[in-house]
Design a protein around this motif. Structure first.
Motif, mmCIF file in Angstrom:
data_model
loop_
_atom_site.group_PDB
_atom_site.id
_atom_site.type_symbol
_atom_site.label_atom_id
_atom_site.label_comp_id
_atom_site.label_asym_id
_atom_site.label_seq_id
_atom_site.Cartn_x
_atom_site.Cartn_y
_atom_site.Cartn_z
ATOM 1 N N LEU A 7 33.915 -8.388 31.651
ATOM 2 C CA LEU A 7 32.984 -8.087 32.727
ATOM 3 C C LEU A 7 31.816 -7.234 32.248
ATOM 4 O O LEU A 7 30.715 -7.301 32.777
ATOM 5 C CB LEU A 7 33.779 -7.304 33.790
ATOM 6 C CG LEU A 7 33.218 -7.068 35.176
ATOM 7 C CD1 LEU A 7 32.936 -8.377 35.845
ATOM 8 C CD2 LEU A 7 34.219 -6.258 35.982
ATOM 9 N N TRP A 8 32.052 -6.411 31.238
ATOM 10 C CA TRP A 8 31.046 -5.455 30.770
ATOM 11 C C TRP A 8 30.516 -5.816 29.391
ATOM 12 O O TRP A 8 29.872 -4.997 28.736
ATOM 13 C CB TRP A 8 31.652 -4.055 30.736
ATOM 14 C CG TRP A 8 32.166 -3.630 32.080
ATOM 15 C CD1 TRP A 8 33.443 -3.768 32.548
ATOM 16 C CD2 TRP A 8 31.433 -3.048 33.150
ATOM 17 N NE1 TRP A 8 33.535 -3.295 33.833
ATOM 18 C CE2 TRP A 8 32.322 -2.841 34.230
ATOM 19 C CE3 TRP A 8 30.088 -2.662 33.301
ATOM 20 C CZ2 TRP A 8 31.926 -2.278 35.435
ATOM 21 C CZ3 TRP A 8 29.697 -2.099 34.500
ATOM 22 C CH2 TRP A 8 30.605 -1.909 35.554
ATOM 23 N N VAL A 9 30.818 -7.021 28.920
ATOM 24 C CA VAL A 9 30.380 -7.441 27.597
ATOM 25 C C VAL A 9 29.612 -8.751 27.707
ATOM 26 O O VAL A 9 30.038 -9.666 28.406
ATOM 27 C CB VAL A 9 31.593 -7.619 26.648
ATOM 28 C CG1 VAL A 9 31.133 -8.113 25.285
ATOM 29 C CG2 VAL A 9 32.356 -6.312 26.513
ATOM 30 N N GLY A 10 28.475 -8.825 27.045
ATOM 31 C CA GLY A 10 27.683 -10.052 27.047
ATOM 32 C C GLY A 10 27.440 -10.532 25.629
ATOM 33 O O GLY A 10 27.732 -9.835 24.658
ATOM 34 N N SER A 11 26.896 -11.721 25.519
ATOM 35 C CA SER A 11 26.669 -12.297 24.191
ATOM 36 C C SER A 11 25.386 -11.804 23.544
ATOM 37 O O SER A 11 25.125 -12.078 22.379
ATOM 38 C CB SER A 11 26.611 -13.828 24.296
ATOM 39 O OG SER A 11 25.532 -14.224 25.134
ATOM 40 N N ARG A 12 24.565 -11.051 24.308
ATOM 41 C CA ARG A 12 23.260 -10.626 23.802
ATOM 42 C C ARG A 12 23.188 -9.120 23.566
ATOM 43 O O ARG A 12 22.130 -8.518 23.618
ATOM 44 C CB ARG A 12 22.169 -11.065 24.779
ATOM 45 C CG ARG A 12 22.095 -12.568 24.990
ATOM 46 C CD ARG A 12 21.611 -13.284 23.740
ATOM 47 N NE ARG A 12 20.225 -12.944 23.444
ATOM 48 C CZ ARG A 12 19.648 -13.148 22.265
ATOM 49 N NH1 ARG A 12 20.344 -13.676 21.261
ATOM 50 N NH2 ARG A 12 18.378 -12.824 22.079
ATOM 51 N N GLY A 13 24.340 -8.531 23.322
ATOM 52 C CA GLY A 13 24.378 -7.104 23.019
ATOM 53 C C GLY A 13 24.112 -6.826 21.548
ATOM 54 O O GLY A 13 24.229 -7.710 20.702
#
Length: 326
Positions: A7-13
């Motif tokens: 929920l708090w992790v994306g692929s563009r971090g």
């Protein structure tokens, strides 16, 4: 201990899981860095910005087991200022970080409406429900109750809808309903004397993101103005700020945060609270896209802005979260 979810992790971090991670080794290295004759800030920065939030949670747990003390407490006793704030922030689980930021924004005699708006306008339903649950555990009060006692009118109504995570999240869009909503918004604002703020609140805070994107296009066809221009001309104060933030997040969330960062970094003084909050909370989600949008907006890189407006270990930490110069 609560842990980070996808929920708090994306692929563009810019921050990812560290390969070959060892919570025990990192906990020992951190203890050595803060318990010697002097603090090894470089070692702290390397570990805290080189590990994902989930891994930092594991380090904190291991640290307490190994040394019998809370890592957060040792950091607070050994560090100070903005560097302490960003290090402690990186140690928090994301929902707790947001909950603490919301509590801080409503604490005391004045309210930091912009922080309140930024968080509530940009989080999805599941995130808001986790934040509300964490808020109650950490603060002993309901988030909705604190918002109710700290705001008024249509601004309060909009905040509560967002805080309670009531937005429709159906991916299917009813084209006819989008056209109808566009007409309702036009009738509630540009077409009449005075503004029906409630109509704007109900549609902008409850409809799904895909639905709103289509509605905004239909609105422009009817009104010949963007929904942002109409909100800016029809409303004022905190409600205007909130609804504009909602529209911006619907259209392009990284661009919304790039604008917030630009405001925090430009001018006579740097808004370190906003800067820290955004760099910490978006570093694993969409910081790469925020960097791109920041350069479009300002003409220069976020990295160079941070270098020119901050200093010392705080600057070094933010530059690592930024992930490089675009």
């Amino acid at each position: 201990m609560q842990t980070v979810t996808p929920l708090w992790v994306g692929s563009r971090g810019t921050i990812k899981d560290y390969p070959g991670f060892s919570a025990a080794q990192d906990a020992s290295a951190i203890h050595k860095a803060i318990k010697g004759a002097g603090t090894d800030e470089k070692a702290l920065i390397s570990i805290f910005t080189g590990r994902s939030n989930l891994q930092r949670q594991m380090i904190a747990k291991e640290y307490q087991t190994a040394f019998g003390k809370e890592l957060k407490d040792d950091l607070k006793s050994d560090l100070s200022g903005n560097f302490e704030r960003v290090m402690v922030s990186l140690l928090m689980q994301p929902a707790l970080f947001d909950a603490k930021q919301l509590k801080k924004s409503m604490k005391g005699s004045g309210t930091d409406e912009q922080a309140l708006i930024e968080i509530l306008a940009s989080r999805n339903n599941k995130q808001m429900k986790e934040i509300a649950h964490t808020y109650y555990k950490a603060c002993g009060k309901n988030l909705s109750d604190d918002i109710s006692s700290d705001s008024t009118g249509d601004f309060r109504k909009a905040l509560l809808i967002l805080a309670e995570g009531r937005r429709d999240e159906n991916s299917k869009v009813d084209v006819q309903l989008a056209k109808k909503d566009a007409q309702v918004l036009y009738n509630a604002g540009e077409k009449k004397w005075g503004t029906d703020e409630d109509a704007f609140v109900q549609i902008l805070c409850l409809r799904s993101v895909p639905h709103l994107k289509l509605t905004f296009g239909e609105y422009k066809n009817i009104c010949k103005k963007s929904i942002e221009d109409s909100i800016a001309s029809e409303m004022s104060g905190h409600l205007e700020d909130l609804l504009l933030a909602v529209v911006k997040c619907v259209n392009n969330t990284p661009a919304f945060f790039a604008e917030r960062l630009h405001k925090a970094l430009k001018g006579a003084g740097t808004d370190e609270f906003t800067l820290t909050r955004i760099m910490v909370c978006r570093s694993e989600i969409d910081m790469l896209d925020i960097r791109t949008e920041y350069k479009k907006l300002s003409g220069y890189s976020l990295y160079s802005s941070i270098k020119s407006d901050t200093s010392g270990d705080y600057e070094a930490t933010l530059l690592k979260l930024c992930g490089g110069e675009d």
